[in-house]
Every structure is written in structure tokens, then in C-alpha cells.
Design a protein around this motif. Structure first.
Motif, PDB file in Angstrom:
ATOM      1  N   ASP A   1     -14.043 -23.229  19.345  1.00  0.00           N
ATOM      2  CA  ASP A   1     -13.120 -23.163  18.220  1.00  0.00           C
ATOM      3  C   ASP A   1     -11.778 -23.758  18.607  1.00  0.00           C
ATOM      4  OD1 ASP A   1     -15.043 -21.944  16.742  1.00  0.00           O
ATOM      5  OD2 ASP A   1     -14.330 -19.903  17.093  1.00  0.00           O
ATOM      6  N   ASN A   2     -11.293 -23.447  19.829  1.00  0.00           N
ATOM      7  CA  ASN A   2     -10.022 -23.985  20.282  1.00  0.00           C
ATOM      8  C   ASN A   2     -10.090 -25.505  20.398  1.00  0.00           C
ATOM      9  OD1 ASN A   2      -8.871 -21.460  20.448  1.00  0.00           O
ATOM     10  ND2 ASN A   2      -9.348 -21.187  22.614  1.00  0.00           N
ATOM     11  N   ASN A   3     -11.210 -26.009  20.926  1.00  0.00           N
ATOM     12  CA  ASN A   3     -11.374 -27.454  21.046  1.00  0.00           C
ATOM     13  C   ASN A   3     -11.372 -28.125  19.684  1.00  0.00           C
ATOM     14  OD1 ASN A   3     -11.535 -27.376  23.811  1.00  0.00           O
ATOM     15  ND2 ASN A   3     -13.764 -27.351  23.885  1.00  0.00           N
ATOM     16  N   ALA A   4     -12.066 -27.499  18.718  1.00  0.00           N
ATOM     17  CA  ALA A   4     -12.130 -28.056  17.367  1.00  0.00           C
ATOM     18  C   ALA A   4     -10.747 -28.090  16.742  1.00  0.00           C
ATOM     19  CB  ALA A   4     -13.089 -27.237  16.501  1.00  0.00           C
ATOM     20  N   THR A   5      -9.977 -27.009  16.919  1.00  0.00           N
ATOM     21  CA  THR A   5      -8.633 -26.950  16.363  1.00  0.00           C
ATOM     22  C   THR A   5      -7.739 -28.010  16.989  1.00  0.00           C
ATOM     23  OG1 THR A   5      -8.841 -24.573  15.974  1.00  0.00           O
ATOM     24  CG2 THR A   5      -6.612 -25.486  16.006  1.00  0.00           C
ATOM     25  N   THR A   6      -7.839 -28.167  18.320  1.00  0.00           N
ATOM     26  CA  THR A   6      -7.043 -29.175  19.017  1.00  0.00           C
ATOM     27  C   THR A   6      -7.396 -30.566  18.541  1.00  0.00           C
ATOM     28  OG1 THR A   6      -6.890 -27.782  20.983  1.00  0.00           O
ATOM     29  CG2 THR A   6      -6.461 -30.143  21.277  1.00  0.00           C
ATOM     30  N   GLU A   7      -8.710 -30.826  18.393  1.00  0.00           N
ATOM     31  CA  GLU A   7      -9.139 -32.151  17.974  1.00  0.00           C
ATOM     32  C   GLU A   7      -8.650 -32.467  16.570  1.00  0.00           C
ATOM     33  OE1 GLU A   7     -13.094 -34.924  17.903  1.00  0.00           O
ATOM     34  OE2 GLU A   7     -13.264 -32.868  17.234  1.00  0.00           O
TER      35      GLU A   7
ATOM     36  N   GLU B   1      -5.081 -33.426  16.660  1.00  0.00           N
ATOM     37  CA  GLU B   1      -4.796 -34.721  17.258  1.00  0.00           C
ATOM     38  C   GLU B   1      -5.419 -35.889  16.494  1.00  0.00           C
ATOM     39  OE1 GLU B   1      -6.095 -34.427  21.265  1.00  0.00           O
ATOM     40  OE2 GLU B   1      -4.494 -33.060  21.869  1.00  0.00           O
ATOM     41  N   LEU B   2      -6.664 -35.718  16.008  1.00  0.00           N
ATOM     42  CA  LEU B   2      -7.384 -36.839  15.412  1.00  0.00           C
ATOM     43  C   LEU B   2      -7.266 -36.934  13.897  1.00  0.00           C
ATOM     44  CD1 LEU B   2     -10.721 -37.255  17.387  1.00  0.00           C
ATOM     45  CD2 LEU B   2      -8.563 -38.457  17.655  1.00  0.00           C
ATOM     46  N   ASP B   3      -7.089 -35.821  13.211  1.00  0.00           N
ATOM     47  CA  ASP B   3      -6.996 -35.862  11.756  1.00  0.00           C
ATOM     48  C   ASP B   3      -5.922 -36.832  11.261  1.00  0.00           C
ATOM     49  OD1 ASP B   3      -9.103 -34.180  11.342  1.00  0.00           O
ATOM     50  OD2 ASP B   3      -8.028 -32.855   9.973  1.00  0.00           O
ATOM     51  N   PRO B   4      -4.704 -36.782  11.829  1.00  0.00           N
ATOM     52  CA  PRO B   4      -3.697 -37.732  11.358  1.00  0.00           C
ATOM     53  C   PRO B   4      -4.107 -39.188  11.577  1.00  0.00           C
ATOM     54  CG  PRO B   4      -2.671 -35.965  12.617  1.00  0.00           C
ATOM     55  CD  PRO B   4      -4.159 -35.842  12.812  1.00  0.00           C
ATOM     56  N   VAL B   5      -4.805 -39.450  12.699  1.00  0.00           N
ATOM     57  CA  VAL B   5      -5.255 -40.817  12.977  1.00  0.00           C
ATOM     58  C   VAL B   5      -6.313 -41.223  11.953  1.00  0.00           C
ATOM     59  CG1 VAL B   5      -6.214 -42.385  14.698  1.00  0.00           C
ATOM     60  CG2 VAL B   5      -4.809 -40.455  15.430  1.00  0.00           C
ATOM     61  N   PHE B   6      -7.264 -40.324  11.676  1.00  0.00           N
ATOM     62  CA  PHE B   6      -8.317 -40.624  10.704  1.00  0.00           C
ATOM     63  C   PHE B   6      -7.716 -40.950   9.339  1.00  0.00           C
ATOM     64  CE2 PHE B   6     -11.286 -39.236   7.360  1.00  0.00           C
ATOM     65  CZ  PHE B   6     -12.364 -40.064   7.647  1.00  0.00           C
TER      66      PHE B   6
ATOM     67  N   GLN C   1     -14.366 -38.559  -2.569  1.00  0.00           N
ATOM     68  CA  GLN C   1     -13.853 -37.645  -1.553  1.00  0.00           C
ATOM     69  C   GLN C   1     -14.385 -38.076  -0.189  1.00  0.00           C
ATOM     70  OE1 GLN C   1     -15.419 -33.754  -2.233  1.00  0.00           O
ATOM     71  NE2 GLN C   1     -14.643 -32.864  -0.339  1.00  0.00           N
ATOM     72  N   ILE C   2     -13.518 -38.055   0.845  1.00  0.00           N
ATOM     73  CA  ILE C   2     -13.950 -38.372   2.209  1.00  0.00           C
ATOM     74  C   ILE C   2     -13.526 -37.230   3.124  1.00  0.00           C
ATOM     75  CG2 ILE C   2     -13.902 -40.035   4.102  1.00  0.00           C
ATOM     76  CD1 ILE C   2     -12.932 -42.151   2.167  1.00  0.00           C
ATOM     77  N   GLU C   3     -14.473 -36.729   3.925  1.00  0.00           N
ATOM     78  CA  GLU C   3     -14.201 -35.643   4.865  1.00  0.00           C
ATOM     79  C   GLU C   3     -14.562 -36.097   6.277  1.00  0.00           C
ATOM     80  OE1 GLU C   3     -12.772 -32.816   4.061  1.00  0.00           O
ATOM     81  OE2 GLU C   3     -12.826 -33.092   1.872  1.00  0.00           O
ATOM     82  N   PHE C   4     -13.789 -35.630   7.254  1.00  0.00           N
ATOM     83  CA  PHE C   4     -13.978 -36.030   8.652  1.00  0.00           C
ATOM     84  C   PHE C   4     -14.425 -34.848   9.497  1.00  0.00           C
ATOM     85  CE2 PHE C   4     -11.818 -36.590  12.900  1.00  0.00           C
ATOM     86  CZ  PHE C   4     -12.739 -37.496  13.395  1.00  0.00           C
ATOM     87  N   LYS C   5     -15.484 -35.064  10.305  1.00  0.00           N
ATOM     88  CA  LYS C   5     -15.964 -34.051  11.253  1.00  0.00           C
ATOM     89  C   LYS C   5     -16.015 -34.697  12.641  1.00  0.00           C
ATOM     90  CE  LYS C   5     -17.104 -30.485  10.033  1.00  0.00           C
ATOM     91  NZ  LYS C   5     -16.298 -29.259   9.806  1.00  0.00           N
ATOM     92  N   GLY C   6     -15.114 -34.257  13.526  1.00  0.00           N
ATOM     93  CA  GLY C   6     -14.998 -34.847  14.854  1.00  0.00           C
ATOM     94  C   GLY C   6     -16.025 -34.319  15.827  1.00  0.00           C
TER      95      GLY C   6
ATOM     96  N   GLU D   1      -8.556 -42.657  22.339  1.00  0.00           N
ATOM     97  CA  GLU D   1      -9.024 -42.536  23.734  1.00  0.00           C
ATOM     98  C   GLU D   1      -8.189 -43.451  24.611  1.00  0.00           C
ATOM     99  OE1 GLU D   1     -11.102 -40.633  25.182  1.00  0.00           O
ATOM    100  OE2 GLU D   1     -12.406 -39.785  23.646  1.00  0.00           O
ATOM    101  N   PRO D   2      -6.977 -43.020  24.970  1.00  0.00           N
ATOM    102  CA  PRO D   2      -6.073 -43.912  25.715  1.00  0.00           C
ATOM    103  C   PRO D   2      -6.610 -44.376  27.059  1.00  0.00           C
ATOM    104  CG  PRO D   2      -5.202 -41.664  25.604  1.00  0.00           C
ATOM    105  CD  PRO D   2      -6.342 -41.738  24.648  1.00  0.00           C
ATOM    106  N   GLU D   3      -7.294 -43.500  27.806  1.00  0.00           N
ATOM    107  CA  GLU D   3      -7.766 -43.875  29.139  1.00  0.00           C
ATOM    108  C   GLU D   3      -8.841 -44.959  29.065  1.00  0.00           C
ATOM    109  OE1 GLU D   3      -6.566 -43.085  32.087  1.00  0.00           O
ATOM    110  OE2 GLU D   3      -4.975 -42.007  31.035  1.00  0.00           O
TER     111      GLU D   3
END
Length: 282
Positions: free
Chosen positions: A4-10, A13-18, A75-80, A200-202
Motif C-alpha cells: 500500500d505504501n509503495n502504491a501511494t508513493t508511486e 510520483e507518477l500520476d502527475p507525469v501521466f 475517461q482514462i485511468e492509470f494503474k502503475g 526512471e532517471p537511472e
């Protein structure tokens, strides 16, 4: 709990980019979109909503993007990769769609719902047949058999073609993402190199270095710093700061910054060194 913590973090971080990528994708055909759209009075929002009132607008989207099936309301939804699509999540997304249809008094034939998923949601695709049935209509592209047009794109599976670049950015597979970055680097596609640097900067840095285009990566970092500025500071952990050479840290400080960081005792000692005569008694 860690998941859950990983999903929240992602999502943080990624939602604004998407959403930024989707905004640019439709901006290329001069069509505005809405993001984070509230539906009903419930605390539910759509990631992206695209309303195409004119047939000509729908024609532009169908010919220029991966969404060649769009109708008037979309409608478009994102699932990381850390937020996989499951049956409960699918039902919640569908609930937002139905709320929107009810509030706008629309028919299901007026709307499409698209889910962009980083990895293949095997449980929803193959083990929830009582809830939704799917048919494969393209590489990495699935469609439900319901009256409401529900489409699912799996970023790990879609083809390496320009229309799919907004999807390939979010591939969960490191190998797939690396192949995508190698392709956009070979094309000198600075727009998508910029987005890849944020996702994915690295990996992006490594591919650019292998291609002898390290300076291009540095330009992307400068662009990120200029566009995001202070927003990056919370993500600089103590460990990250420690890895920055002291001379580089000091170089970025003004004289005022350095003085403010000194303790009163250190300031006094510094003044003594600079003005030794001030401390002498006659």
C-alpha cells in the motif's frame, strides 16, 4: 502494508507525469483535456477526462493517438506497477464512469473508459469472467464485451510505435522501458527523453551514457530542475545529500546562506580570525 505504501508513493510520483503526458498527447492535436475530474459529491475523481464535442476532433484523436475508438466522452485511468488493477479497483473505476453517465444523463454508447496499466492485470483479464469478459483487439490492447466501451492497454505489451510512446513510458518491465529509451534516444526525441528522465532517471542516464549522449541527459536534468524547482527538495533524502560532494554543496550556497547556517560560537570565532585586532586589549 508495504505494498500500500509503495502504491501511494508511486501515485504521488507518477500520476502527475501521466497526466502531463496525456495533456501533451491530446495537445498535439490542439484538444484540451481535464485531469483529476470530480464526479458526484463522493470523493472520487477520474484521472483524465477527454470531451470531444465535434466529429472532427474525434477524427484527429483517432488518427493521431493510440485511442482510435474514442467517442464524445472519454475517461482514462492509470494503474502503475505498484498499484495493480484488481477486481475491486476495476469496480471502483466503473463506478466513477456510471456516476458521470448519470450526472450528465448520457447513454453508455456516448462514452468510452480506458485503463492504462503498467503490467498485465492477469486476475482481471482471465479470472474475473463473471464480472467482465475481454477480447484482444491488438498487441497489448484489450476490450470488454460490455455495452459500455471499456479498453485496457498493457504498457508492458504494446508495440514500439510513436502512437504508443505515452503508454511505453509507464512500462513496468525494466527491459521494455530500456528498449523504449534506446529507441527515443536513437531518435533524439528530447520530449520523451525528458519524461523518461522523470519516470526512471537511472535507466535513462545509463542509456544516454552508452549512446555517448551524456550532455543530453544533463540538459534534461537542468530542464527538470527549472520546471520543478523546490518541488524536488522533499525527495532529497539525507542519504542522497550525503552522496553530493561537499564542494558542490558549498558551491550552490550564497554567502548569506553560509552565514545563516553558522552557530553563534562559530560566527564569533570567524570574526576573531578575520579581525584579530578587535580581540586585543590595550
Amino acid at each position: 502494508m508495504a505494498t500500500d505504501n509503495n502504491a501511494t508513493t508511486e501515485r504521488t510520483e507518477l500520476d502527475p507525469v501521466f497526466k502531463e503526458v496525456m495533456t501533451r498527447n491530446f495537445g498535439q492535436v490542439s484538444l484540451p483535456i481535464e485531469t483529476q475530474v470530480e464526479v458526484s459529491r463522493l470523493p472520487r475523481t477520474m484521472d483524465v477526462l477527454v470531451v470531444l464535442s465535434q466529429p472532427s476532433d474525434r477524427g484527429k484523436v483517432r488518427s493521431s493517438t493510440a485511442f482510435d475508438y474514442f467517442r464524445e466522452h472519454n475517461q482514462i485511468e492509470f494503474k502503475g506497477k505498484e498499484d495493480p488493477l484488481n477486481r475491486a479497483g476495476y469496480r471502483l473505476i466503473l463506478g466513477r464512469t456510471n456516476l458521470y453517465l448519470g450526472e450528465k444523463d448520457l447513454s453508455a454508447t456516448d462514452m468510452t473508459m480506458t485503463i492504462v496499466s503498467s503490467r498485465q492485470p492477469r486476475n482481471v483479464l482471465y479470472h474475473c469472467q463473471e464480472d467482465v469478459k475481454w477480447e484482444r483487439i491488438g498487441v497489448g490492447h484489450y476490450k470488454s464485451t460490455d455495452l459500455l466501451s471499456v479498453h485496457l492497454f498493457v504498457c508492458n505489451e504494446v508495440e514500439f510505435i510513436p502512437k504508443n510512446y505515452p503508454l511505453l513510458l509507464f512500462a513496468a518491465s525494466k527491459e521494455k522501458f530500456r528498449q523504449f529509451v534506446e529507441q527515443i534516444v536513437s531518435e533524439d526525441n528530447t520530449i520523451y527523453i525528458y519524461y523518461a528522465s522523470r519516470v526512471e532517471p537511472e535507466v535513462t542516464k545509463e542509456v544516454l551514457k552508452m549512446a555517448g549522449k551524456q550532455s543530453l541527459y544533463e540538459k534534461q536534468l537542468q530542464r527538470i530542475a527549472e520546471s520543478m524547482g523546490e518541488d524536488l527538495i522533499p525527495f532529497l533524502s539525507e542519504e542522497v545529500v550525503k552522496r553530493i560532494p561537499p564542494e558542490k554543496r558549498v558551491r550552490s550556497l550564497t554567502a548569506e546562506d553560509i552565514v545563516r547556517s553558522l552557530s553563534p560560537e562559530t560566527k564569533e570565532e570567524l570574526l576573531q580570525l578575520l579581525n584579530p585586532s578587535d580581540g586585543k586589549q590595550n
